[in-house]
Design a protein around this motif. Structure first.
Motif, PDB file in Angstrom:
ATOM      1  N   TYR A  27      36.161  32.149  39.102  1.00 40.91           N
ATOM      2  CA  TYR A  27      35.819  33.198  38.030  1.00 40.91           C
ATOM      3  C   TYR A  27      35.679  32.903  36.698  1.00 40.91           C
ATOM      4  CZ  TYR A  27      36.725  37.798  36.193  1.00 40.91           C
ATOM      5  OH  TYR A  27      36.636  39.042  35.383  1.00 40.91           O
ATOM      6  N   GLN A  28      34.495  33.322  36.160  1.00 40.17           N
ATOM      7  CA  GLN A  28      34.334  33.220  34.828  1.00 40.17           C
ATOM      8  C   GLN A  28      33.996  34.399  34.150  1.00 40.17           C
ATOM      9  OE1 GLN A  28      34.656  30.522  33.137  1.00 40.17           O
ATOM     10  NE2 GLN A  28      34.686  28.595  34.686  1.00 40.17           N
ATOM     11  N   VAL A  29      34.490  35.112  32.795  1.00 40.95           N
ATOM     12  CA  VAL A  29      34.211  36.293  32.342  1.00 40.95           C
ATOM     13  C   VAL A  29      32.972  36.192  31.883  1.00 40.95           C
ATOM     14  CG1 VAL A  29      35.007  38.068  30.865  1.00 40.95           C
ATOM     15  CG2 VAL A  29      36.659  36.884  32.330  1.00 40.95           C
ATOM     16  N   ASP A  30      32.594  35.385  30.704  1.00 36.89           N
ATOM     17  CA  ASP A  30      31.469  35.528  29.851  1.00 36.89           C
ATOM     18  C   ASP A  30      30.270  34.247  29.961  1.00 36.89           C
ATOM     19  OD1 ASP A  30      32.273  37.942  28.908  1.00 36.89           O
ATOM     20  OD2 ASP A  30      33.641  36.902  27.545  1.00 36.89           O
ATOM     21  N   ARG A  31      30.739  33.391  30.968  1.00 36.42           N
ATOM     22  CA  ARG A  31      29.791  32.305  31.163  1.00 36.42           C
ATOM     23  C   ARG A  31      29.254  32.269  32.587  1.00 36.42           C
ATOM     24  NH1 ARG A  31      34.294  27.979  30.378  1.00 36.42           N
ATOM     25  NH2 ARG A  31      32.894  26.888  31.764  1.00 36.42           N
ATOM     26  N   ILE A  32      27.956  31.891  32.569  1.00 38.43           N
ATOM     27  CA  ILE A  32      27.301  31.833  33.919  1.00 38.43           C
ATOM     28  C   ILE A  32      27.350  30.521  34.621  1.00 38.43           C
ATOM     29  CG2 ILE A  32      25.710  33.767  32.995  1.00 38.43           C
ATOM     30  CD1 ILE A  32      23.534  31.636  32.922  1.00 38.43           C
ATOM     31  N   ASP A  33      28.329  29.673  34.193  1.00 32.38           N
ATOM     32  CA  ASP A  33      28.453  28.453  34.813  1.00 32.38           C
ATOM     33  C   ASP A  33      29.470  28.477  36.044  1.00 32.38           C
ATOM     34  OD1 ASP A  33      30.273  28.536  33.119  1.00 32.38           O
ATOM     35  OD2 ASP A  33      29.919  26.476  32.398  1.00 32.38           O
ATOM     36  N   GLY A  34      29.923  29.496  36.665  1.00 28.10           N
ATOM     37  CA  GLY A  34      31.153  29.626  37.355  1.00 28.10           C
ATOM     38  C   GLY A  34      30.326  28.599  38.606  1.00 28.10           C
ATOM     39  N   ARG A  35      31.311  27.900  39.181  1.00 22.09           N
ATOM     40  CA  ARG A  35      30.629  27.137  40.556  1.00 22.09           C
ATOM     41  C   ARG A  35      31.179  27.403  41.674  1.00 22.09           C
ATOM     42  NH1 ARG A  35      33.009  21.422  38.556  1.00 22.09           N
ATOM     43  NH2 ARG A  35      34.808  23.004  38.275  1.00 22.09           N
ATOM     44  N   LEU A  36      30.443  27.283  42.544  1.00 25.86           N
ATOM     45  CA  LEU A  36      30.826  27.401  44.132  1.00 25.86           C
ATOM     46  C   LEU A  36      30.816  25.887  44.487  1.00 25.86           C
ATOM     47  CD1 LEU A  36      28.340  30.170  45.670  1.00 25.86           C
ATOM     48  CD2 LEU A  36      30.856  30.335  44.931  1.00 25.86           C
ATOM     49  N   LEU A  37      31.927  25.653  45.025  1.00 31.63           N
ATOM     50  CA  LEU A  37      32.179  24.337  45.864  1.00 31.63           C
ATOM     51  C   LEU A  37      32.559  24.311  47.246  1.00 31.63           C
ATOM     52  CD1 LEU A  37      34.655  22.821  42.951  1.00 31.63           C
ATOM     53  CD2 LEU A  37      32.114  22.334  43.252  1.00 31.63           C
ATOM     54  N   ARG A  38      31.730  23.407  48.262  1.00 31.87           N
ATOM     55  CA  ARG A  38      32.116  23.329  49.558  1.00 31.87           C
ATOM     56  C   ARG A  38      32.802  22.116  50.138  1.00 31.87           C
ATOM     57  NH1 ARG A  38      29.705  25.950  53.431  1.00 31.87           N
ATOM     58  NH2 ARG A  38      27.760  26.480  52.166  1.00 31.87           N
ATOM     59  N   ASP A  53      42.820  12.568  46.887  1.00 25.31           N
ATOM     60  CA  ASP A  53      41.584  13.009  46.188  1.00 25.31           C
ATOM     61  C   ASP A  53      40.513  13.542  46.932  1.00 25.31           C
ATOM     62  OD1 ASP A  53      42.836  12.789  43.834  1.00 25.31           O
ATOM     63  OD2 ASP A  53      42.145  10.895  43.210  1.00 25.31           O
ATOM     64  N   ILE A  54      40.350  14.897  47.334  1.00 23.34           N
ATOM     65  CA  ILE A  54      39.606  15.243  48.426  1.00 23.34           C
ATOM     66  C   ILE A  54      38.103  15.692  47.423  1.00 23.34           C
ATOM     67  CG2 ILE A  54      38.931  16.993  49.852  1.00 23.34           C
ATOM     68  CD1 ILE A  54      42.099  17.006  50.664  1.00 23.34           C
ATOM     69  N   PRO A  55      37.146  15.038  47.497  1.00 17.03           N
ATOM     70  CA  PRO A  55      35.852  15.606  47.119  1.00 17.03           C
ATOM     71  C   PRO A  55      35.096  16.510  47.819  1.00 17.03           C
ATOM     72  CG  PRO A  55      35.429  13.674  48.532  1.00 17.03           C
ATOM     73  CD  PRO A  55      36.799  13.753  48.404  1.00 17.03           C
ATOM     74  N   ALA A  56      34.476  17.515  46.951  1.00 15.81           N
ATOM     75  CA  ALA A  56      33.610  18.684  47.277  1.00 15.81           C
ATOM     76  C   ALA A  56      32.436  17.869  47.866  1.00 15.81           C
ATOM     77  CB  ALA A  56      33.318  19.683  46.479  1.00 15.81           C
ATOM     78  N   VAL A  57      31.700  18.382  48.860  1.00 15.00           N
ATOM     79  CA  VAL A  57      30.633  17.642  49.780  1.00 15.00           C
ATOM     80  C   VAL A  57      29.302  18.439  49.079  1.00 15.00           C
ATOM     81  CG1 VAL A  57      31.667  17.123  51.770  1.00 15.00           C
ATOM     82  CG2 VAL A  57      30.732  19.423  51.594  1.00 15.00           C
ATOM     83  N   GLU A  58      29.570  19.677  48.213  1.00 15.74           N
ATOM     84  CA  GLU A  58      28.408  20.370  47.926  1.00 15.74           C
ATOM     85  C   GLU A  58      28.835  21.151  46.750  1.00 15.74           C
ATOM     86  OE1 GLU A  58      24.978  21.917  50.378  1.00 15.74           O
ATOM     87  OE2 GLU A  58      26.764  22.744  50.661  1.00 15.74           O
ATOM     88  N   GLY A  59      28.187  21.370  45.645  1.00 12.80           N
ATOM     89  CA  GLY A  59      28.212  22.099  44.397  1.00 12.80           C
ATOM     90  C   GLY A  59      27.350  22.688  43.759  1.00 12.80           C
ATOM     91  N   PHE A  60      27.508  24.051  43.271  1.00 17.91           N
ATOM     92  CA  PHE A  60      26.404  24.722  42.706  1.00 17.91           C
ATOM     93  C   PHE A  60      27.005  25.706  41.543  1.00 17.91           C
ATOM     94  CE2 PHE A  60      26.073  24.822  47.185  1.00 17.91           C
ATOM     95  CZ  PHE A  60      24.783  24.600  47.590  1.00 17.91           C
ATOM     96  N   ALA A  61      26.251  25.760  40.355  1.00 21.63           N
ATOM     97  CA  ALA A  61      26.274  26.542  39.333  1.00 21.63           C
ATOM     98  C   ALA A  61      25.544  27.936  39.852  1.00 21.63           C
ATOM     99  CB  ALA A  61      25.719  26.226  38.159  1.00 21.63           C
ATOM    100  N   THR A  62      26.111  29.002  39.799  1.00 24.50           N
ATOM    101  CA  THR A  62      25.628  30.220  40.607  1.00 24.50           C
ATOM    102  C   THR A  62      24.623  30.961  39.527  1.00 24.50           C
ATOM    103  OG1 THR A  62      27.438  31.637  39.726  1.00 24.50           O
ATOM    104  CG2 THR A  62      27.659  30.551  41.928  1.00 24.50           C
TER     105      THR A  62
END
Length: 142
Positions: A27-38, A53-62
């Motif tokens: 959740y980001q209030v005023d920034r558009i770089d909130g990420r989704l991570l798989r 340390d568990i790495p995400a297998v994918e990531g996106f800036a929404t």
């Protein structure tokens, strides 16, 4: 890993991936770089793949602010965002390299869950005194 620590605001299960996976978001209030991570799940145990340390297998800036919930299903992403104008929320259908399609949403939208047996996208609202559980038919969102 040190420069991109995940901030967890919500999580959803995606049974359309092999192996099944979790999609978490920020959740980001005023920034558009909130990420989704798989995050991949172990096929035998259903637990996260990894030890410490568990790495995400994918990531996106929404490119969207105020994400309250997200879901992925068969390569499509559904983002529930509270309003940028202090009015009703929005549901966005999108994906990597795709323009977002916008659907009207209720005030105070939250997490998303997809039930493949009914082809319904379920959600709820968060506002005290006005909490509701509701669904949308996925056919109406495609």
């Amino acid at each position: 890993a040190d420069s991109c620590r995940a901030k967890f605001s919500f999580v959803a299960l995606d049974r359309s991936t092999a192996p099944h996976s979790l999609l978490s978001g920020e959740y980001q209030v005023d920034r558009i770089d909130g990420r989704l991570l798989r995050w991949a799940l172990d096929e035998e145990t259903g637990r996260l793949q990894g030890v410490e340390d568990i790495p995400a297998v994918e990531g996106f800036a929404t490119g969207h602010t105020r994400m309250q919930g997200a879901l992925s299903w068969q390569g499509r992403y559904y983002l529930h965002c509270s309003s940028q104008l202090a009015v009703f929320g929005r549901l966005y259908r999108t994906g990597p390299g795709r323009e977002s399609v916008t659907f009207a949403g209720p005030d105070g939208p939250e997490d998303l869950y997809y039930d493949p047996t009914t082809n319904r996208l379920w959600s709820h609202t968060e506002d005290e005194g006005d909490r509701n559980v509701y669904y949308s038919d996925m056919d109406d969102l495609d």
